[in-house]
Write a protein that holds these residues in place. Structure first.
Motif, short mmCIF file in Angstrom:
data_model
loop_
_atom_site.label_atom_id
_atom_site.label_comp_id
_atom_site.label_asym_id
_atom_site.label_seq_id
_atom_site.Cartn_x
_atom_site.Cartn_y
_atom_site.Cartn_z
N PHE A 70 0.82 -1.21 0.00
CA PHE A 70 0.00 0.00 0.00
C PHE A 70 0.86 1.26 0.00
CE2 PHE A 70 -3.47 2.73 1.82
CZ PHE A 70 -4.39 2.48 0.82
N LEU A 71 2.02 1.20 0.63
CA LEU A 71 2.91 2.36 0.65
C LEU A 71 3.39 2.73 -0.75
CD1 LEU A 71 5.07 1.73 3.85
CD2 LEU A 71 3.51 3.65 3.44
N VAL A 72 3.50 1.76 -1.63
CA VAL A 72 3.88 2.05 -3.01
C VAL A 72 2.83 2.96 -3.66
CG1 VAL A 72 4.32 1.07 -5.29
CG2 VAL A 72 5.15 -0.11 -3.24
N ALA A 73 1.55 2.63 -3.47
CA ALA A 73 0.48 3.46 -4.03
C ALA A 73 0.49 4.86 -3.45
CB ALA A 73 -0.87 2.79 -3.77
N LEU A 74 0.71 4.95 -2.14
CA LEU A 74 0.71 6.26 -1.48
C LEU A 74 1.89 7.12 -1.91
CD1 LEU A 74 -0.32 5.07 2.09
CD2 LEU A 74 -1.72 6.41 0.52
N THR A 75 3.00 6.50 -2.26
CA THR A 75 4.18 7.25 -2.71
C THR A 75 3.98 7.81 -4.11
OG1 THR A 75 5.60 5.84 -1.34
CG2 THR A 75 6.67 7.11 -3.09
N ILE A 76 3.30 7.07 -4.95
CA ILE A 76 3.12 7.47 -6.35
C ILE A 76 2.25 8.71 -6.48
CG2 ILE A 76 1.94 6.76 -8.49
CD1 ILE A 76 3.02 3.95 -7.97
N LEU A 77 1.22 8.84 -5.65
CA LEU A 77 0.22 9.89 -5.84
C LEU A 77 0.79 11.31 -5.79
CD1 LEU A 77 -2.68 10.59 -6.38
CD2 LEU A 77 -3.17 10.30 -3.94
N PRO A 78 1.58 11.70 -4.78
CA PRO A 78 2.12 13.07 -4.81
C PRO A 78 3.05 13.33 -5.99
CG PRO A 78 3.06 11.81 -3.00
CD PRO A 78 1.93 11.00 -3.54
#
Length: 421
Positions: free
Chosen positions: A305-313
């Motif tokens: 899930f951290l991968v998805a959260l890193t991509i967004l910004p």
């Protein structure tokens, strides 16, 4: 479609439930494929239609886009409780799809603010029931142990459906007119109402479907946990806050990109937005299958899930740099990775947190409520900021909010994937 762990659900039932008919599994595949277009209504194409064909302001577009999200938000918890308590899950899905079709036809016929606002409210209310119903059917059919693989397969078919719908929408919008997009959604809705009949109601274990540990074969149904006990779980509160922030940062990015293209490159808006959706959906199909394999290989839910959260910004910052339609399509590939991860892992984390409580679909409703709140805030704030300060400032604000989501989840949320069925 997907292979590996996702295909496991086709070959055997989970040890925590009895064997099911292959037709029910195929029905889930078809339902996820067709409902992909139905549950989101017109999505970002509505903003392009209203901006390019009807010449609405970004502020008014933001308001009607937010109306659907807020309506869905209000309905999420009642929808989850309804799905937990009722057995007529197939009927609920079919009726919701047909309501979406009726609302889309009303927008096409009367594209004025009161009508569009009312239709968006109906769309939100109808769409609120679909995700928890599909999740409940999946859990009730395959059981806890195979749920991650089943959710990954669901998402692969879901994104394949979105890819197909976006391809058709781009072609219809470019060559036949934007109004045909409304009829496309209606066609998918009617087809989904028919496909749901493939699912054999005898294959649905309703105790498992609401997150219970026992099955009807064991003849022992437990009373669901009180709502207040769920809210005392700190992990659930942190996860829901992350979901709000994720969608606050994410929801308005693609609609704003469509509006920017419509303003800077008139005539390319529908085809460029269609290409954005198509490109992202292709990536999501592959990502959903990869996430399923990673979960089977015991990679942590938090890590993925951290991968998805890193991509967004990062995506938000890249949107600040260009209004070129081709560059925007390329940037949108990142959304395919982030959304592909979110669609699988968010459901699996919710199942982890709710296991044994009998409140799985209520928690799905809570999560969808947080998605709606975040999306509504994103569309309203994004639209108003664009009207006053421009697109670049709006993207910077959305990227900052997405960065907060990353920090909150990384620092406060523990790993949830510690149980094995």
């Amino acid at each position: 479609m997907s292979s590996g762990p996702a295909a496991t659900a086709d070959k055997a039932a989970s040890p925590d439930r009895t064997p099911v008919h292959r037709g029910s599994l195929r029905g889930l595949d078809g339902l996820n494929f067709l409902m992909a277009d139905v549950r989101d209504g017109l999505g970002p194409f509505l903003s392009v239609f209203l901006m390019g064909s009807q010449h609405w302001s970004s502020g008014n577009i933001g308001i009607v886009m937010a109306a659907s999200s807020l309506s869905a938000a209000v309905c999420q918890i009642p929808s989850g409780m309804l799905v937990d308590s009722l057995r007529a899950k197939r009927l609920l899905i079919a009726l919701s799809g047909l309501l979406v079709a009726a609302a889309c036809l009303s927008i096409a016929a009367f594209p004025r603010l009161p009508v569009v606002l009312g239709a968006q409210i109906v769309l939100g209310a109808a769409a609120a029931i679909i995700p928890p119903c599909i999740a409940a059917l999946s859990l009730g059919i395959v059981g806890h142990r195979l749920l991650p693989a089943r959710v990954a397969r669901n998402e692969s078919f879901n994104h394949a459906g979105n890819f197909t719908a976006a391809t058709l929408a781009g072609a219809l919008g470019q060559f036949a007119g934007v109004y045909w997009l409304f009829y496309l959604v209606c066609g998918f809705a009617v087809a989904s109402a028919l496909v749901v009949l493939l699912i054999d109601p005898r294959d649905i274990d309703h105790e498992l479907a609401r997150g219970g540990e026992t099955t009807r074969a064991q003849g022992d149904a437990h009373r669901p946990a009180p709502f207040i006990d769920l809210w005392r779980d700190r992990r659930l509160r942190i996860f829901l806050l992350t979901v709000v922030l994720f969608h606050f940062g994410n929801a308005a990015m693609l609609p704003l990109a469509g509006q920017r293209i419509a303003k800077v490159h008139p005539g390319m808006d529908v085809i460029a937005l269609g290409a954005c959706v198509i490109a992202a959906q292709l990536v999501m199909i592959a990502v959903a299958a990869m996430v399923g394999r990673a979960l089977k290989a015991a990679v942590g839910r938090k890590t993925i899930f951290l991968v998805a959260l890193t991509i967004l910004p990062v995506r938000g910052l890249l949107y600040c740099l260009t209004a070129n339609p081709y560059a925007i399509v390329a940037i949108q590939l990142l959304d395919g990775v982030a959304a592909g991860i979110f669609g699988v892992v968010a459901v699996v984390i919710t199942s982890d947190l709710m296991r044994g409580t009998g409140r799985f679909n209520l928690a799905q409703g809570l999560m969808a409520l947080c998605v709606g709140i975040g999306a509504a805030l994103s569309n309203v704030v994004g639209g108003l900021v664009v009207d006053r300060f421009g697109f670049v400032t709006a993207y910077l604000i959305l990227a900052s909010i997405a960065a907060v989501a990353l920090i909150v989840f990384a620092c406060l949320m523990p790993e949830t994937g510690c149980q094995d069925a």
